[in-house]
Design a protein around this motif. Structure first.
Motif, PDB file in Angstrom:
ATOM      1  N   ILE A 140      41.968  44.328  40.514  1.00 47.66           N
ATOM      2  CA  ILE A 140      42.218  43.126  41.501  1.00 47.66           C
ATOM      3  C   ILE A 140      43.305  43.412  42.225  1.00 47.66           C
ATOM      4  O   ILE A 140      44.468  43.812  41.908  1.00 47.66           O
ATOM      5  N   GLN A 145      46.492  35.156  37.282  1.00 50.12           N
ATOM      6  CA  GLN A 145      45.264  34.505  37.303  1.00 50.12           C
ATOM      7  C   GLN A 145      45.002  34.282  38.867  1.00 50.12           C
ATOM      8  O   GLN A 145      45.607  33.364  39.308  1.00 50.12           O
ATOM      9  N   HIS A 146      43.763  34.818  39.338  1.00 48.08           N
ATOM     10  CA  HIS A 146      43.457  34.197  40.692  1.00 48.08           C
ATOM     11  C   HIS A 146      42.207  33.253  40.345  1.00 48.08           C
ATOM     12  O   HIS A 146      41.321  33.780  40.264  1.00 48.08           O
ATOM     13  N   PRO A 158      46.308  42.878  38.558  1.00 45.72           N
ATOM     14  CA  PRO A 158      46.009  43.689  37.166  1.00 45.72           C
ATOM     15  C   PRO A 158      44.630  44.411  37.224  1.00 45.72           C
ATOM     16  O   PRO A 158      43.870  44.301  38.217  1.00 45.72           O
ATOM     17  N   ASP A 159      44.647  45.206  36.303  1.00 47.00           N
ATOM     18  CA  ASP A 159      43.408  45.956  35.875  1.00 47.00           C
ATOM     19  C   ASP A 159      43.022  45.826  34.312  1.00 47.00           C
ATOM     20  O   ASP A 159      43.737  45.442  33.510  1.00 47.00           O
ATOM     21  N   ALA A 162      39.620  36.427  30.587  1.00 47.81           N
ATOM     22  CA  ALA A 162      40.688  36.893  31.703  1.00 47.81           C
ATOM     23  C   ALA A 162      40.993  38.128  31.156  1.00 47.81           C
ATOM     24  O   ALA A 162      40.947  38.725  30.077  1.00 47.81           O
ATOM     25  N   VAL A 163      41.475  39.031  32.225  1.00 50.08           N
ATOM     26  CA  VAL A 163      41.853  40.325  32.057  1.00 50.08           C
ATOM     27  C   VAL A 163      43.269  40.722  32.010  1.00 50.08           C
ATOM     28  O   VAL A 163      43.905  41.681  31.952  1.00 50.08           O
ATOM     29  N   LEU A 168      49.342  37.662  30.215  1.00 49.70           N
ATOM     30  CA  LEU A 168      48.480  36.645  30.927  1.00 49.70           C
ATOM     31  C   LEU A 168      49.130  35.497  31.560  1.00 49.70           C
ATOM     32  O   LEU A 168      49.898  34.864  30.746  1.00 49.70           O
ATOM     33  N   ASN A 177      39.288  37.168  37.759  1.00 54.77           N
ATOM     34  CA  ASN A 177      39.779  37.707  36.436  1.00 54.77           C
ATOM     35  C   ASN A 177      38.887  37.276  35.264  1.00 54.77           C
ATOM     36  O   ASN A 177      39.045  37.660  33.946  1.00 54.77           O
ATOM     37  N   GLN A 200      38.423  42.606  44.709  1.00 53.90           N
ATOM     38  CA  GLN A 200      38.369  43.284  43.482  1.00 53.90           C
ATOM     39  C   GLN A 200      37.065  44.241  43.401  1.00 53.90           C
ATOM     40  O   GLN A 200      36.030  44.046  43.933  1.00 53.90           O
TER      41      GLN A 200
END
Length: 484
Positions: free
Chosen positions: A448, A349-350, A471-472, A344-345, A75, A337, A422
């Motif tokens: 995303i 980070q958006h 990311p997913d 957060a995933v 992350l 995210n 997303q």
């Protein structure tokens, strides 16, 4: 002898008769009537009259136990992002330093009172919630080096609901009137507005299932926790960093709702003022403050259609929202995210914003304007009963957000934000072995796609190795819940 016996017997009879007559003259005390608990006849099942009053009372409770797993990757918090919880710095959090599993125990206790008056029903409701959190439920996602061994968990206690309703007026804390679907089925949040708030509202019921509501709601509940965006270098840098100013004008929400036997429909609108300030900045002995304001808004439409022709209890929900400068009205997860419990995933980070402050070149250091974020979200959920004790819910959402060209032409390391989209999809398997007891298993997937903001004519600064730009995440959650 016979005469003596007759005399004694006659005297005894006379005494008994006299005492009986005197006793009959004494006042008799009646037993107090028993005030039995009575079922209320105007509220429906579950309510009873509080003895000695005309107020009906219902006591309810929920006990929920959950366990969740979310696959985690590295992350990365951008420079303009939120700080790492443990170190107070920005940067990279290794995946193995983040909890991937966790447990939740939640208790809710509700008290509902209703009294018939000449102006309609007077209602007071309160619901208290207590949580015991472990692992990723206790911020185990971005702990940044603090793993499960150090994450001992914690308790949360809060007033989840507390309001008074009378003659069309509602005052207190409850679900925002803007909301419609509000994560009705899914355990994990999807892209929609689902937020509790403190409100003053009035609802006019026109008849035939049509109603209209105007609600004044706390603006600060809709401010993003990561604050406003700022440009961190170059000619567009804002001295002192812009931030939300104190609340002056609360959010104003308007709603039209239509309820019928076939289902319901709702149209919502909201006004969200953004007040900001910056400073102190150089050249004024630390006394300089800048300010800028702008107006945000959001609109939303939703419909719920009951489908008894398929099976009793079946229904379909559809909803869409658009916002400018009012991000949480399209997604109350606070940023793309966010939402998957662990805040957060993974990946880059958006960190979305209501607006980003941009200094105007050639003006004084305090001058800046607010460039609003613009976006939309759509969602759908379908619930089907295969039997009275087993049903399945399929749901999903899609959202997009974009910022002005000025922001997209500034490198992400300096606070620029790129466009992003997303989608989330999920499925629930639900078993109700007895009334008011449910066992559910939910699986969710999120992905995303985003662009990295960069200076005009240049390639965007590269991300750290093995940090995904797009990311997913996969999540599985098991829940057991008892309502009574």
């Amino acid at each position: 002898m016979t005469v003596l016996k007759g005399f004694l017997l006659g005297s005894a009879v006379a005494i008994i008769t006299a005492n009986t007559a005197n006793a009959a003259d004494l006042p008799v005390r009646k037993a107090a009537p028993v005030d039995y608990v009575r079922v209320c006849d105007f509220t429906g099942a579950g309510f009873f009259y509080i003895p000695g009053t005309d107020t009906c009372l219902q006591i309810s409770a929920t006990m929920r136990v959950e366990g969740a797993f979310i696959n985690n990757s590295r992350l990365f918090f951008p420079v303009a992002g939120i700080p790492n919880r443990s170190t107070g710095t920005f940067g990279l959090v290794p995946g193995r330093d983040r909890d991937e599993s966790g447990f939740l125990a939640r208790a809710r206790l509700g008290v509902d009172t209703r009294t018939q008056t000449a102006y309609g029903t007077l209602r007071t409701y309160l619901q208290y919630q207590i949580d015991r959190l472990q692992g990723l439920y206790f911020g185990g996602g971005p702990n940044g080096g603090v793993n499960t061994f150090a994450n001992a968990g914690g308790n949360n206690a809060a007033l989840r609901r507390g309001f008074i309703q009378f003659a069309g007026f509602t005052a207190g804390r409850l679900q925002s009137f803007f909301d419609f679907y509000a994560d009705n089925y899914n355990y994990e949040g999807i892209a929609n507005s689902d937020l509790s708030n403190n409100v003053f509202a009035y609802t006019y019921t026109a008849g035939g299932g049509l109603s209209a509501t105007v609600s004044i709601e706390d603006r600060n509940a809709r401010n993003l926790p990561q604050n406003l965006g700022n440009i961190l270098g170059g000619p567009n840098n804002v001295a002192g960093a812009a931030r939300y100013a104190g609340e002056t004008v609360p959010d104003v929400v308007g709603v039209l709702r239509y309820d019928q036997a076939w289902g319901s429909a709702q149209l919502s609108g909201a006004y969200h003022q953004i007040q900001s300030t910056s400073g102190p900045f150089a050249g004024t002995n630390g006394q300089g403050l800048g300010k800028a304001d702008t107006d945000g808004f959001a609109v939303q439409g939703g419909v719920r259609v009951k489908l008894p022709m398929l099976a009793a209890g079946d229904d379909l929900w559809l909803q869409g929202a658009y916002q400018e400068g009012a991000y949480t009205y399209m997604d109350s997860g606070f940023y793309f995210n966010g939402g998957f419990n662990s805040i957060a995933v993974g990946g880059f980070q958006h960190l979305d914003r209501d607006a980003v402050a941009v200094h105007l070149v050639g003006t004084q250091a305090a001058a800046y304007v607010l460039d609003k974020g613009r976006g939309f979200s759509v969602m759908a959920a379908f619930n089907h009963y295969f039997s009275p004790n087993f049903h399945d819910v399929v749901f999903g959402s899609y959202e997009q957000i974009t910022y002005g060209n000025g922001i997209k032409n500034i490198d992400w390391t300096l606070g620029g934000l790129g466009d992003a989209s997303q989608y989330r999809v999920g499925n629930q398997f639900l078993w109700d072995p007895v009334k008011n007891l449910e066992v559910g298993l939910e699986v969710d997937y999120l992905h995303i796609d985003q662009t990295l903001a960069h200076n005009r004519g240049q390639v965007a600064t590269a991300l750290p190795v093995s940090v995904s730009k797009n990311p997913d995440a996969f999540e599985a959650r098991l829940r057991v819940q008892r309502d009574f």
